[in-house]
Each structure stands twice: as C-alpha cells, then as structure tokens.
Design a protein around this motif. Structure first.
Motif, PDB file in Angstrom:
ATOM      1  N   GLY A 160       6.209  16.681 -10.737  1.00 48.70           N
ATOM      2  CA  GLY A 160       4.858  16.256 -11.092  1.00 48.70           C
ATOM      3  C   GLY A 160       4.086  15.617  -9.953  1.00 48.70           C
ATOM      4  O   GLY A 160       3.280  14.717 -10.185  1.00 48.70           O
ATOM      5  N   ILE A 161       4.267  16.093  -8.719  1.00 47.01           N
ATOM      6  CA  ILE A 161       3.567  15.524  -7.563  1.00 47.01           C
ATOM      7  C   ILE A 161       2.172  16.134  -7.465  1.00 47.01           C
ATOM      8  O   ILE A 161       2.035  17.359  -7.364  1.00 47.01           O
ATOM      9  N   PRO A 162       1.108  15.335  -7.469  1.00 47.31           N
ATOM     10  CA  PRO A 162      -0.235  15.913  -7.325  1.00 47.31           C
ATOM     11  C   PRO A 162      -0.414  16.501  -5.923  1.00 47.31           C
ATOM     12  O   PRO A 162      -0.112  15.843  -4.928  1.00 47.31           O
ATOM     13  N   TYR A 163      -0.868  17.745  -5.840  1.00 45.93           N
ATOM     14  CA  TYR A 163      -1.153  18.339  -4.536  1.00 45.93           C
ATOM     15  C   TYR A 163      -2.653  18.498  -4.301  1.00 45.93           C
ATOM     16  O   TYR A 163      -3.090  18.898  -3.217  1.00 45.93           O
ATOM     17  N   ALA A 164      -3.447  18.177  -5.314  1.00 48.81           N
ATOM     18  CA  ALA A 164      -4.904  18.286  -5.201  1.00 48.81           C
ATOM     19  C   ALA A 164      -5.528  17.309  -6.190  1.00 48.81           C
ATOM     20  O   ALA A 164      -4.878  16.855  -7.140  1.00 48.81           O
ATOM     21  N   ARG A 165      -6.769  16.990  -5.950  1.00 48.28           N
ATOM     22  CA  ARG A 165      -7.518  16.169  -6.905  1.00 48.28           C
ATOM     23  C   ARG A 165      -7.662  16.966  -8.204  1.00 48.28           C
ATOM     24  O   ARG A 165      -7.854  18.187  -8.183  1.00 48.28           O
ATOM     25  N   GLY A 189       0.816  -1.201   0.000  1.00 52.81           N
ATOM     26  CA  GLY A 189       0.000   0.000   0.000  1.00 52.81           C
ATOM     27  C   GLY A 189       0.848   1.247   0.000  1.00 52.81           C
ATOM     28  O   GLY A 189       2.075   1.210   0.016  1.00 52.81           O
ATOM     29  N   ALA A 190       0.166   2.397   0.028  1.00 56.16           N
ATOM     30  CA  ALA A 190       0.860   3.670  -0.079  1.00 56.16           C
ATOM     31  C   ALA A 190       1.811   3.910   1.078  1.00 56.16           C
ATOM     32  O   ALA A 190       2.814   4.589   0.933  1.00 56.16           O
ATOM     33  N   THR A 219       4.666  10.784   0.959  1.00 48.78           N
ATOM     34  CA  THR A 219       3.826  11.963   1.153  1.00 48.78           C
ATOM     35  C   THR A 219       2.511  11.531   1.790  1.00 48.78           C
ATOM     36  O   THR A 219       2.259  10.340   1.983  1.00 48.78           O
ATOM     37  N   GLY A 220       1.654  12.488   2.075  1.00 51.24           N
ATOM     38  CA  GLY A 220       0.384  12.161   2.693  1.00 51.24           C
ATOM     39  C   GLY A 220      -0.511  11.311   1.818  1.00 51.24           C
ATOM     40  O   GLY A 220      -1.386  10.610   2.320  1.00 51.24           O
ATOM     41  N   ALA A 221      -0.313  11.377   0.490  1.00 49.77           N
ATOM     42  CA  ALA A 221      -1.160  10.605  -0.419  1.00 49.77           C
ATOM     43  C   ALA A 221      -0.498   9.312  -0.881  1.00 49.77           C
ATOM     44  O   ALA A 221      -1.158   8.478  -1.501  1.00 49.77           O
ATOM     45  N   GLY A 222       0.798   9.145  -0.621  1.00 48.46           N
ATOM     46  CA  GLY A 222       1.467   7.928  -1.047  1.00 48.46           C
ATOM     47  C   GLY A 222       2.944   8.151  -1.273  1.00 48.46           C
ATOM     48  O   GLY A 222       3.458   9.275  -1.157  1.00 48.46           O
TER      49      GLY A 222
END
Length: 560
Positions: free
Chosen positions: A80-85, A32-33, A62-65
């Motif tokens: 290219g790290i997503p910071y939002a949906r 998992g993440a 990170t908090g999302a993975g």
C-alpha cells in the motif's frame, strides 16, 4: 477480451489481511520524513544512513517518507505504498502527480484501496469499489543482504476495468527467483481511459478535454517511482522488467510502443496480452465514445462537462461506464501511433521480450457465454453461432476449419475459434513484429491438465477448461493469494517456469534446468517453447503452434 472478475479475503505471505483502510495509519512520530525517531529495533535511525530492505530491515526511507513493512516466511513485504498523489477532486482525469511527503513512519502492512470498479465473480470482489484513493504499489523483497537484485514490475489483468496489484502474491516467486517484485494499482474504466476533445489536443491539460490514457500514465508513474526508490529495497533500477497477463500484458506491449516510457525498464513479459494486436483506440473513436459517455453520465453541456463529471460520485461514473470499450488512445505524446506501427517502424523500445499465450485460451470465454449460463451450445446451433460471431463468409470458412469431430463439444469448438483468433495467432504475430527490433522469446503454456484458476474452481461444473486464459498465472504466483492444487508433475512444471521467468528477468534470456532455451524469434522464427508436464512429453520446442491454431486463416482477417 478479458476474464470475468473475482476472489476471497486471504493471507499475503502468511500474514492475515483485513479490509484495506481508507488511509494508511501513520505512526505518531515527532521526527520528519527523513529522520524517524527510532528504527524498527528501537535504536535511533540516522538520516545520513537510512535503513533499507537490502539490509534486512522492514524500515525503509522512500522519496516521500519512511515506511515500515513486515517480515513473512518468504521475505519482507511493503504494501500500500503511495506512488502518486491520489487522483481525487480536481485531479480526477489529470496526469498523476508525485505523492505528497508525510511525516513520521507510514505503516505498509496492508494493501491499498482497489481503484473504482464493479463487483465481479472473482474471490474477494463481491462488492464494488468506489474509492479513487488507490494509486499505490506493493514491494516484495527476498531475505538476505544482497543488494542490486533484478526487479519485476507486475501489471494486473482485468480488462482495464477491474483488478488490483494484490491479485497476485509473488513472495514465493521473489524468493525462488532472487528478484524484487512490485505490483501496481492503476486507474480503470472511465476513470483511467475517458477521452474527450480538448483545445490543447489529446495529451493536453485543457479544461475542456482529457487524454484517455491516465491508467497507463499511472503505470509509468509507478515505474518512475521504482526507478527513484527501488535501490532502497535492494533492487537494481537499471534491471527492471515490466510484466503482466491479459490486460496487464496488453499494457506491457503498449508501454513498449510508448516514447514516454523509454528508459524506465529493460525488458518486457507479455502473457496472453497480444489480443487485438495490442491496438489502441483511434482518437476519433475514443472521443466519440467519450462524448456518448458524458451524455450518459448526465453532463451533456460541453462547456461544463468536465466540471460536471468531476462533481459526480464515483458510483455514478462507474454506472455510466458500462457498455463502452475502455483502453489506450492513439495520438499525442504517450502513444503517437498504433503499437504495430511503432514495432515495424523502429518506434518501439529495443528491449528483450518474453511473449506467449495459453493453448486453450478461448474455453473460458466460450464457457462463460454458453455452459456457464446453463445453455450449452448444441451441434445444431454451432454453425449459426459462428455466423453470428464472424459473419456469413468467414463463419463458413471457420466451420470448415473447426469441425465438431475434432472437439470435445460444440462449446469447446467455439472456444477454440475464440482463443486462436484473439490470443494464439496475435501472440505469434507480435513475435514477428517485435523480432526486427530486439530479442523475442516465444512460449505457449500447454498444460491441458492444469487446474482451473480459483474463480472457476468455485463453480459446480465438470467442464474441461484445459490450459485456458489465466491458468498459467497460478504456476508462477499465489493467484488471489491462494495456493493452487497442483499435483507432483504440475509442481515440477511450476518450478521450471519459475526458472524460465527468473532467468529472463535476471539475464534477458529464458533458461531452465532440464529444458531447452526459449527460441529467439530473430534466429528461429515460428518456433515456440511449449510448456508441458512430463506425462505430456515435457517442455520442448514446437514448430507447429501456428498450424495447430489455424493462423493461416486468422492472419488473413482483421484482428479480433
């Protein structure tokens, strides 16, 4: 006012980059993440002791993975790290949501997509972007095992209609200043700043109204991501400086006035961003523009307008947004009052600010209007050009204040009026407005021999741009990822500027070896740190910047 946009494919930190993928690849992992199957070196990774960039690793949780960046000659980078949906479908014109967690390890070796924008003249922007899957950021970390480094979050320019976080590659800046640097993508144009009337008010999520501040709300979401995650990259979440140039600088002076940004940063850097006195669009004007845009986009029925717009392809939205002024909207929780009012009435954040402009800001805009079109402004046309720009009464006073005998050409004279009215004098006014609520350090980039930035260097022209708009950026970063052809004394000025910016980010006061401390406007009002090469006298304190830019004239008329 902004730069015409452009740029070529280039390397970041020495690593070649191809076109950013539509979605970042995920390494197939059974875990998992919070617990990848193996660390970057192949050894098991412990979820209770995650690797961080402060430890020299390219594998970070990170908090999302988990993400995996890469090492370069300058340090480590995570792109290219997503910071939002991603704001697609029903999330178009809604406030940014936290990113969805992912399983396995997400590869962070390529820039994310650029937000929706037109093609332009900057290298690499030859084609438009119709991609809304774009809310990502990039993190640059110096080598070494030092934790708790100060952090700079850079907001790109481009008129709030163009550009991306990748416009600068700050890896050398990060190494030389000892800072962690974050660059951010945010929604642009109509996607980021459409405002329409809604039953729940300007900041409500009513189905029949949108707020007009989504691009800046994206920036705040990125700052919240930084606060929650930057410690794992060796950054200090309590020492974050927000910075930007042109529209990025305007974003900074807007965020300083925004109550919803409080506590997300401790200092701000505004480069050529005070144009228009940092003013936002009043609600009535913004929603009027929104209504006109909705009709132009082919969605005239107010009852179904948003649903209609959300069903439109991004390219149709982009085509319809031309001709409108996109920017922050005043009213509601995000920006209750105009920034100037917030500064003067203690409504703005009390943080140190480094603020300035370039000595020849307007030459770029004058060239673009005249010589760049193959139609240099003539002496005979000059008076009428001023009348057209400023009206008969003010135009006459401007003609007296800017005689052609004091300028290299009529185009340069016209450019001086543009730069002084729109950049130099608003920067000095911003210094005064902010000085009542905290330290304000004033600078002017005044290297008139500075090479034109990359987009201009590709043009076949001998036009003398001087220290024009954007030129200081390449003294701090790899602008568009490219090296700038600086001579020896320009390289020395660049090193000095890195010291000033780095000192401010670290300690809140701009200092540099061999140069004076930038003047604090609370105790030395009107004094400006003039950044010059040695042959032009070197960096020194100037007391005449306001006079040189005719601010007695421009301060008496509405900001432009």
């Amino acid at each position: 006012m902004l730069t015409p946009r452009a740029r070529p494919a280039r390397a970041a930190g020495g690593a070649p980059r191809g076109p950013p993928p539509a979605a970042a690849a995920l390494a197939p992992q059974p875990a998992g993440a919070d617990s990848p199957a193996a660390a970057a070196d192949g050894s098991p990774a412990r979820a209770d002791s995650p690797a961080t960039a402060a430890d020299g690793s390219t594998l970070v949780r990170t908090g999302a993975g988990w993400i995996r960046g890469e090492s370069t000659e300058e340090g480590r980078q995570f792109l290219g790290i997503p910071y939002a949906r991603q704001p697609v479908g029903d999330l178009r014109w809604k406030e940014p949501r936290p990113p969805k967690p992912w399983d396995g390890v997400r590869q962070a070796g390529a820039f994310g997509n650029r937000c929706v924008q037109s093609a332009s003249w900057d290298p690499g922007y030859e084609k438009p972007s119709h991609t809304e899957d774009c809310l990502s950021l990039n993190v640059y970390v110096p080598d070494g095992h030092t934790a708790q480094r100060p952090v700079m979050v850079w907001l790109h320019g481009g008129g709030l209609t163009a550009g991306a976080g990748e416009d600068i590659v700050p890896d050398t800046f990060a190494r030389r200043t000892g800072t962690v640097v974050v660059t951010v993508n945010y929604r642009l144009g109509a996607m980021g700043f459409l405002a329409t009337k809604g039953a729940d008010g300007l900041d409500g999520e009513a189905s029949d109204g949108v707020s007009g501040n989504y691009g800046l709300l994206d920036q705040q979401a990125a700052l919240r991501w930084v606060r929650a995650n930057i410690g794992r990259f060796g950054g200090d979440a309590d020492r974050v400086t927000i910075a930007g140039e042109s529209a990025g600088g305007r974003s900074v002076c807007t965020l300083i006035a925004s109550p919803t940004a409080r506590g997300l940063y401790r200092a701000g850097i505004v480069e050529s961003g005070a144009y228009g006195d940092c003013a936002g669009r009043e609600r009535e004007r913004a929603t009027g523009d929104g209504a006109a845009f909705v009709k132009k986009a082919g969605c005239p029925d107010p009852r179904t307008a948003l649903a209609c717009l959300r069903a439109k392809p991004a390219k149709d939205i982009l085509a319809a947004q031309a001709g409108f002024d996109w920017g922050p909207v005043v009213g509601g929780a995000f920006l209750p009052v105009q920034p100037k009012e917030a500064y003067e009435n203690a409504g703005a954040a009390r943080v140190p600010v480094l603020n300035g402009a370039n000595s020849d800001e307007g030459s770029l805009f004058a060239f673009s209007r005249y010589d760049g079109q193959g139609k240099p402004l003539t002496a005979g046309q000059y008076p009428q050009a001023l009348t057209d720009a400023y009206g008969p009464e003010l135009g006459g006073r401007v003609l007296t204040a800017y005689p052609l005998t004091e300028h290299a050409s009529p185009t340069h004279a016209y450019g001086a009026t543009v730069g002084d009215r729109s950049f130099a004098c608003p920067a000095l006014r911003l210094n005064t407005a902010l000085a009542d609520r905290g330290p304000v350090y004033a600078y002017e980039f005044a290297d008139r021999t500075s090479p034109p930035f990359a987009s201009l260097r590709e043009l076949d022209t001998d036009f003398d741009f001087g220290a024009t708009h954007v030129n200081e950026v390449q003294y701090l970063f790899k602008h568009f990822g490219l090296a700038t052809p600086l001579n020896a004394e320009q390289r020395a000025l660049s090193r000095q500027m890195l010291q000033y910016w780095g000192s401010f980010i670290r300690d809140g006061v701009p200092r540099a070896d061999g140069g004076p401390t930038a003047p604090d406007q609370r105790t030395r009002p009107g004094q400006v740190l003039s950044l010059r090469t040695a042959s032009a006298g070197g960096t020194a304190i100037s007391t005449t910047v306001g006079d040189e830019h005719r601010c007695d004239l421009w301060d008496a008329v509405p900001a432009g």
